[in-house]
Enzyme design. Sequence first.
Site, PDB file in Angstrom:
ATOM      1  N   TYR A  79       0.799  -1.222   0.000  1.00 48.69           N
ATOM      2  CA  TYR A  79       0.000   0.000   0.000  1.00 48.69           C
ATOM      3  C   TYR A  79       0.834   1.276   0.000  1.00 48.69           C
ATOM      4  O   TYR A  79       0.295   2.352  -0.209  1.00 48.69           O
ATOM      5  CB  TYR A  79      -0.925   0.029   1.228  1.00 48.69           C
ATOM      6  CG  TYR A  79      -1.948  -1.073   1.252  1.00 48.69           C
ATOM      7  CD1 TYR A  79      -2.762  -1.314   0.161  1.00 48.69           C
ATOM      8  CD2 TYR A  79      -2.106  -1.883   2.383  1.00 48.69           C
ATOM      9  CE1 TYR A  79      -3.701  -2.327   0.169  1.00 48.69           C
ATOM     10  CE2 TYR A  79      -3.041  -2.897   2.411  1.00 48.69           C
ATOM     11  CZ  TYR A  79      -3.835  -3.109   1.295  1.00 48.69           C
ATOM     12  OH  TYR A  79      -4.756  -4.109   1.314  1.00 48.69           O
ATOM     13  N   ILE A  80       2.111   1.185   0.302  1.00 46.08           N
ATOM     14  CA  ILE A  80       2.930   2.394   0.420  1.00 46.08           C
ATOM     15  C   ILE A  80       4.000   2.410  -0.658  1.00 46.08           C
ATOM     16  O   ILE A  80       4.354   1.362  -1.210  1.00 46.08           O
ATOM     17  CB  ILE A  80       3.563   2.522   1.816  1.00 46.08           C
ATOM     18  CG1 ILE A  80       4.368   1.265   2.174  1.00 46.08           C
ATOM     19  CG2 ILE A  80       2.495   2.772   2.859  1.00 46.08           C
ATOM     20  CD1 ILE A  80       5.048   1.341   3.527  1.00 46.08           C
TER      21      ILE A  80
END
Length: 869
Positions: free
Chosen positions: A118-119
Amino acid sequence: MSKTNYNNQNQEVTHVSDMYKDWFLEYASYVILDRAVPTLEDGLKPVQRRLLHALKEMDDGRYNKVANVIGQTMQFHPHGDASIYEALVNLGQKDLLIDTQGNWGDIRTGDSAAASRYIEARLSKFALEVAFNPDITEWQLSYDGRKKEPVNLPVKFPLLLAQGVEGIAVGLSTRILPHNFQELCKASVAVLRGKEFTLFPDFLTGGMADCNDYRDGQRGGRVRVRAKIDTIDKKMLVIREIPYGTTTSGLIDSILKANDKGKIKIKKVVDNTAKDVEIVIELPAGVSPDVTIDALYAFTDCEMSISPSCCLIIDKKPRFIGVSELLKLSTAHTLVLLGAELEFRLKVLLEKLFFASLEKIFIEKRIYRKIEECETFDAVIDTIDKGLKPYTKNFLREVTRDDILRLTEIKIKRISKYDSFKADEAIKALEEEIAEIKHNLANLTDYAVNYFNDLLKKYGKGRDRKTEIRNFDTIAVAQVAQANQKLYVNRKDGFMGYGLKKDEYVCDCSDIDDIIVFRADGKFQVSKVAEKTFVGKDIVHIDVWRKNDERRIYHAIYLDAEAGKNYVKRFAVTAITRDKEYDITSGAGKGSKLVYLSVHPNSEAETVIVSLHPSSKAKIKEFEYDFGELAIKGRDAKGNVLTPYPIRKVAQKQVGASTQGGRKIWLDESIGRLNTDGRGKLLGEFDTGDRILVVHKDGSYELTDYELTNRFVAATDEIIEKFNPETIISAIYYHPEKKGYYVKRFQIETGKTGQKFYFTGEDKKYELLFVSTEPNPVVTYHYITDKTKTKGHQTLSLEEAVNIQGRRTLGNKVTGYKITKIERAAGTDAKTVQPLKQVVETVKSEVKTSLPPDKQTGKSNKKDQGELF
């Protein structure tokens, strides 16, 4: 204890203690040198070095998913992905080398970073400038011999002191505290100038620090750090900065714990931390704020004690030194690296100057004509060599065979277009740059001073000292740890909690989360997560429960033992009484049970295959049932009769779209995030399979999902809207090779979510001036001519200007003159706008009439169409 070998006549005895001694020393040496302790040269641990090297290999200016970075790093790092992930998050949170995007956690609150998928991350501009130069880097093979990795990165900055580091090895540990960026640059200049300097730590969390016993960061020193506490009035205190080494939640817990033990008296603690730390402490009547502040420092984590230990690898050995000596060694190493860069650049420029001079003589003295009658290649080489002999006295070095071979590779076209003046100018520029580099080498210290001052000017903005240096009184300290938890379950015995580490892992959870549990007997309850809690045997479903989540729908089939029928129902669990049992079967009686249960986060429809028992009297023993046809009701509703016959098995066939309609999604443009709270611009209603169209300013577009974790950047994203397969993108862009402005219209090609499609070239020289998804955008573009600097403007209908083609097509040429501005033509009827051909002729006519009479000639440009790439 010994080992006896009977194969030899004489018994050989190997003592285990000797073996243990060798193995332990080898292991200790490995942990110290290759895992836990940073080196002097670049201030990095091996895992950090390999991470930065992997990011450099992946660098294309855009963000990379951290999961991809971890995979790339594992080619060099002989350990698991968890250690790489933790090291990268640690680097990213220090906000120096890594440019991050997404939820990277918060060192103030203790919130952990999001999962690696997600990052995103990329190297910062600072890292690209100070940490990499392959020309002066020493390389070695990776652990498996497949790749090359740097022995040390050529870091030209006291990075170890700027970031700080902690590491535990075998028999020793290191803890170097972070220092202020601006102060390090100024201290490095002071070292180069031979002046005195003093270094004290500076923490990202701010607060106050007492460095009286710092001892230059060596073993035995101590730094006391405190929170900044303001007195609002007699009944309220506010903590605005927390000490390094703690978090807001941990700090609050320590305050509550001290209050429970009677060491301090408080009424309430409220955590209002958002952008800035703000912990409000309300005091009861009659309690002195000053006395309470002293008690907070004495009995809570409002004061912490940190013991530094400056240990690092120097010449492949661990050494304990002070931070002042470390800065001096680092500055001296930077001086060596700067000199090495200059020397390498000088070598390259001298080679360029040598060949430029050689080429000039070869062409201007017409030596190439002497090889026309040569019959062999060796004769050609000899002829050129003899032709150059009269001019070699002033050359920088001797002419080699390879130099002559390079001359033979010069094309006739280049020789015919050779410009002696331009060649002289190029040689002059090379000589000037060489002279500058030689001057810098002769005055290397001044050059290094300018280098550090330049770093301070470019990257020092916003890096002021955050921690205030003060003197404290001696007080006692109490520490409380706080961390996130993992949820586990023992389904058979009916236990759940974060202490059941040997049982089945369910999910990550917070220590304040509520957990919903469904059992086979049709009962369910919601309980607060704990270390170990009994919730009933035969658990069929367990998950984190979210209050007022109306879109999370449960599909259930249960047997009513009294009626002898199977019922089906759809329901949400939006509000409950904690630890109270609820019955899906609506109290159907003993023997009732849950036959099937599924959970759908967005109220998706579901089709199941119901298989009846072979002994049943039903004619149809297997049939499908669509939950989408069933209304969503309360959890206490009885439901609809599914079948009066006994069920053998229920299997899921497929999951459909949401039955509650699309989910309204808004975009908060101020932060570039999606939300369902009505903040920002409404993108539309989204259902399963819907996607978002993002058109970037670099001339590309992509389709993304509508997860609320997505992030959009206003600086790079031109259009963000719900994707419609019929959408047509209209664009005006600059083509650097053709040196003109083109208009194109194309339909969107679908692909994988997150896949980029370029409709201009990928080169940064391409410039996107205008893009729209409107059916017929009408624009007014302002231009200026090259020679006469005549200004003008024209209105253009993009629908009339070009037909719909593929995204790779070049499009139609708008103008070759420089467009200074494009704006939407408000209130213009597209039918009254001139076609592109007339626009081009009008522009040419205006320019022609502005020229002198003897210049008013020329042919008109044709419409330029073709493939872009």
